[in-house]
Design a protein around this motif. Sequence first.
Motif, PDB file in Angstrom:
ATOM      1  N   GLY A  44       0.745  -1.565  -0.073  1.00  0.00           N
ATOM      2  CA  GLY A  44       0.183   0.224   0.467  1.00  0.00           C
ATOM      3  C   GLY A  44       0.743   1.544   0.042  1.00  0.00           C
ATOM      4  N   VAL A  45       1.793   1.455   0.170  1.00  0.00           N
ATOM      5  CA  VAL A  45       2.973   2.772   0.403  1.00  0.00           C
ATOM      6  C   VAL A  45       4.531   1.554  -0.125  1.00  0.00           C
ATOM      7  N   ASN A  46       5.390   2.457  -0.476  1.00  0.00           N
ATOM      8  CA  ASN A  46       6.913   2.507  -1.216  1.00  0.00           C
ATOM      9  C   ASN A  46       7.536   3.090  -1.192  1.00  0.00           C
ATOM     10  N   ASN A  47       7.992   3.552  -0.363  1.00  0.00           N
ATOM     11  CA  ASN A  47       8.740   5.208   0.037  1.00  0.00           C
ATOM     12  C   ASN A  47      10.261   4.921  -0.627  1.00  0.00           C
ATOM     13  N   GLN A 118      20.698  15.097  10.659  1.00  0.00           N
ATOM     14  CA  GLN A 118      21.135  16.210  10.055  1.00  0.00           C
ATOM     15  C   GLN A 118      19.056  17.085  10.011  1.00  0.00           C
ATOM     16  N   PHE A 119      18.650  15.928   9.207  1.00  0.00           N
ATOM     17  CA  PHE A 119      17.458  16.078   9.059  1.00  0.00           C
ATOM     18  C   PHE A 119      16.297  14.877   9.873  1.00  0.00           C
ATOM     19  N   ARG A 120      15.373  16.027  10.520  1.00  0.00           N
ATOM     20  CA  ARG A 120      14.190  15.996  11.679  1.00  0.00           C
ATOM     21  C   ARG A 120      13.275  16.059  10.773  1.00  0.00           C
ATOM     22  N   SER A 121      12.268  15.277  11.401  1.00  0.00           N
ATOM     23  CA  SER A 121      10.579  15.737  11.494  1.00  0.00           C
ATOM     24  C   SER A 121      10.560  16.046  12.655  1.00  0.00           C
ATOM     25  N   ASP A 122       8.552  16.579  12.597  1.00  0.00           N
ATOM     26  CA  ASP A 122       8.261  16.433  14.055  1.00  0.00           C
ATOM     27  C   ASP A 122       6.691  15.225  13.861  1.00  0.00           C
ATOM     28  N   ARG A 123       7.521  14.520  13.068  1.00  0.00           N
ATOM     29  CA  ARG A 123       6.396  13.043  13.275  1.00  0.00           C
ATOM     30  C   ARG A 123       7.344  11.659  12.316  1.00  0.00           C
ATOM     31  N   LEU A 124       6.615  11.366  13.129  1.00  0.00           N
ATOM     32  CA  LEU A 124       6.740   9.620  12.565  1.00  0.00           C
ATOM     33  C   LEU A 124       6.471   9.174  11.436  1.00  0.00           C
ATOM     34  N   GLU A 125       7.285   9.050  10.307  1.00  0.00           N
ATOM     35  CA  GLU A 125       6.712   9.524   8.897  1.00  0.00           C
ATOM     36  C   GLU A 125       7.862   9.186   8.100  1.00  0.00           C
ATOM     37  N   SER A 126       7.197   8.678   6.820  1.00  0.00           N
ATOM     38  CA  SER A 126       8.590   8.857   5.250  1.00  0.00           C
ATOM     39  C   SER A 126       9.404   9.849   4.966  1.00  0.00           C
ATOM     40  N   ILE A 127      10.468   9.781   4.125  1.00  0.00           N
ATOM     41  CA  ILE A 127      10.158  11.083   3.571  1.00  0.00           C
ATOM     42  C   ILE A 127       9.283  11.772   2.341  1.00  0.00           C
ATOM     43  N   SER A 128       8.658  10.769   2.433  1.00  0.00           N
ATOM     44  CA  SER A 128       7.151  11.218   1.721  1.00  0.00           C
ATOM     45  C   SER A 128       6.026  12.263   1.762  1.00  0.00           C
ATOM     46  N   SER A 129       6.612  11.896   3.598  1.00  0.00           N
ATOM     47  CA  SER A 129       5.049  11.942   4.009  1.00  0.00           C
ATOM     48  C   SER A 129       4.033  10.850   4.461  1.00  0.00           C
ATOM     49  N   ASN A 130       4.460   9.780   4.205  1.00  0.00           N
ATOM     50  CA  ASN A 130       3.783   8.284   4.292  1.00  0.00           C
ATOM     51  C   ASN A 130       3.475   7.207   5.689  1.00  0.00           C
ATOM     52  N   LYS A 131       3.044   7.050   5.779  1.00  0.00           N
ATOM     53  CA  LYS A 131       3.202   6.000   6.893  1.00  0.00           C
ATOM     54  C   LYS A 131       4.591   4.850   6.622  1.00  0.00           C
ATOM     55  N   LEU A 132       5.248   4.445   7.260  1.00  0.00           N
ATOM     56  CA  LEU A 132       6.143   3.729   7.677  1.00  0.00           C
ATOM     57  C   LEU A 132       6.186   2.511   7.325  1.00  0.00           C
ATOM     58  N   ARG A 133       6.772   2.106   7.339  1.00  0.00           N
ATOM     59  CA  ARG A 133       6.504   0.066   7.086  1.00  0.00           C
ATOM     60  C   ARG A 133       7.019   0.048   8.445  1.00  0.00           C
ATOM     61  N   LEU A 134       6.613  -1.050   9.071  1.00  0.00           N
ATOM     62  CA  LEU A 134       6.857  -1.583  10.973  1.00  0.00           C
ATOM     63  C   LEU A 134       8.118  -1.473  11.198  1.00  0.00           C
ATOM     64  N   ASN A 135       9.345  -2.218  10.038  1.00  0.00           N
ATOM     65  CA  ASN A 135      10.129  -2.207  10.568  1.00  0.00           C
ATOM     66  C   ASN A 135      11.317  -2.616  12.400  1.00  0.00           C
ATOM     67  N   ASN A 136      11.034  -3.269  12.034  1.00  0.00           N
ATOM     68  CA  ASN A 136      10.241  -4.290  13.910  1.00  0.00           C
ATOM     69  C   ASN A 136      10.293  -3.405  14.956  1.00  0.00           C
ATOM     70  N   PHE A 137       9.783  -1.697  14.626  1.00  0.00           N
ATOM     71  CA  PHE A 137       9.526  -1.318  15.758  1.00  0.00           C
ATOM     72  C   PHE A 137       8.861  -1.241  16.868  1.00  0.00           C
ATOM     73  N   VAL A 138       7.615  -2.077  15.764  1.00  0.00           N
ATOM     74  CA  VAL A 138       6.912  -2.685  16.721  1.00  0.00           C
ATOM     75  C   VAL A 138       6.093  -3.801  16.718  1.00  0.00           C
ATOM     76  N   PRO A 139       6.284  -5.118  17.063  1.00  0.00           N
ATOM     77  CA  PRO A 139       6.047  -6.397  16.334  1.00  0.00           C
ATOM     78  C   PRO A 139       4.142  -6.720  16.209  1.00  0.00           C
ATOM     79  N   LYS A 140       4.296  -6.671  14.948  1.00  0.00           N
ATOM     80  CA  LYS A 140       2.743  -6.873  14.508  1.00  0.00           C
ATOM     81  C   LYS A 140       2.694  -8.001  13.441  1.00  0.00           C
ATOM     82  N   PRO A 141       1.520  -8.279  12.907  1.00  0.00           N
ATOM     83  CA  PRO A 141       1.008  -9.069  12.075  1.00  0.00           C
ATOM     84  C   PRO A 141       0.877  -8.071  10.736  1.00  0.00           C
ATOM     85  N   TYR A 142       0.695  -7.110  11.266  1.00  0.00           N
ATOM     86  CA  TYR A 142       0.466  -6.195   9.128  1.00  0.00           C
ATOM     87  C   TYR A 142       1.879  -5.562   9.268  1.00  0.00           C
TER      88      TYR A 142
END
Length: 306
Positions: A44-47, A118-142
Amino acid sequence: MSRRHMNRFTIEQVLDIAEVIHSRGSRKVWRIGDYILKQTPYEGVNNEVATLRFVQQHTTIPVPVVYDEWLSPDRRFHYILESRIPGKSLKQCWGVLSRKGRERIARTVLKYMQELSQFRSDRLESISSNKLRLNNFVPKPYKVLLNIWRTDNDIFDNEYRPALLSSGVDDGVILVLKNTMPPCQGQYTLTHGDLFTGNIIVDPVKEQVTGIIDWESAGFWPAWFQYARITLGAGGWDDEWKALLSRAMKATHLPPHSKHGRIWWDAVYELLDHPGSSLAREWIKEIIRYLAGENVSLNNYDGFGL
């Protein structure tokens, strides 16, 4: 070469002359001369392409040049056609590198990590302002985070709490984990997110980094997650690299809350696998004492079996 050029042939004809260099489930990578063709499940998203182009434009980090990207007709797969980085993966040539060469490579990777941070954001997001892939940040089925979060409460209540509840962790322990979670809000920095040895390309003769690949998990993650993520899967064949990069970070560039974040994140994983774990509870007690200002050092915890 682009998809337009490839369309002169069927995908079968192209892949008949291609060399498979990676295959795991539905993830495949082919080498076609000086080109690389990557196939990944479309979630659904690829960043990755946006990230590669940003990194190429704004940093000195050597990354593949993107020629094209597209989806399969049934939208099951995402494809990227990119240049091949010269050299071999660190995984392939680790055994022939000298100690000094390995240390030099770790310092170079750390330098690249500093460039990204050095590049920062105020949100947990991708460089293109999309949702991030889980990347094991939290183990989930999605495969992706549920939203683009800003606050610590949003992250814990919507990502960690449901995972802990579904694993049978006690409400009291979950509350303590929430109260001891390392800060995320205001700490989001651009991070590769998967610097294992297969994603670092080197010249094995010169013992130098020639490129960093596979940026699909990159994005604006909490600064402490850079350090915690290194030891994911500790206890495996690449522990030497993980320990070397960890030591380099501790010596020169340790983001705020990194030691706290690593032990907290490992405690969460331990509880998800073993809800009654006494080891995880001991780690949490150490964090509580540390946060209370007691004379507690987290330096001895390194994520390698402690």
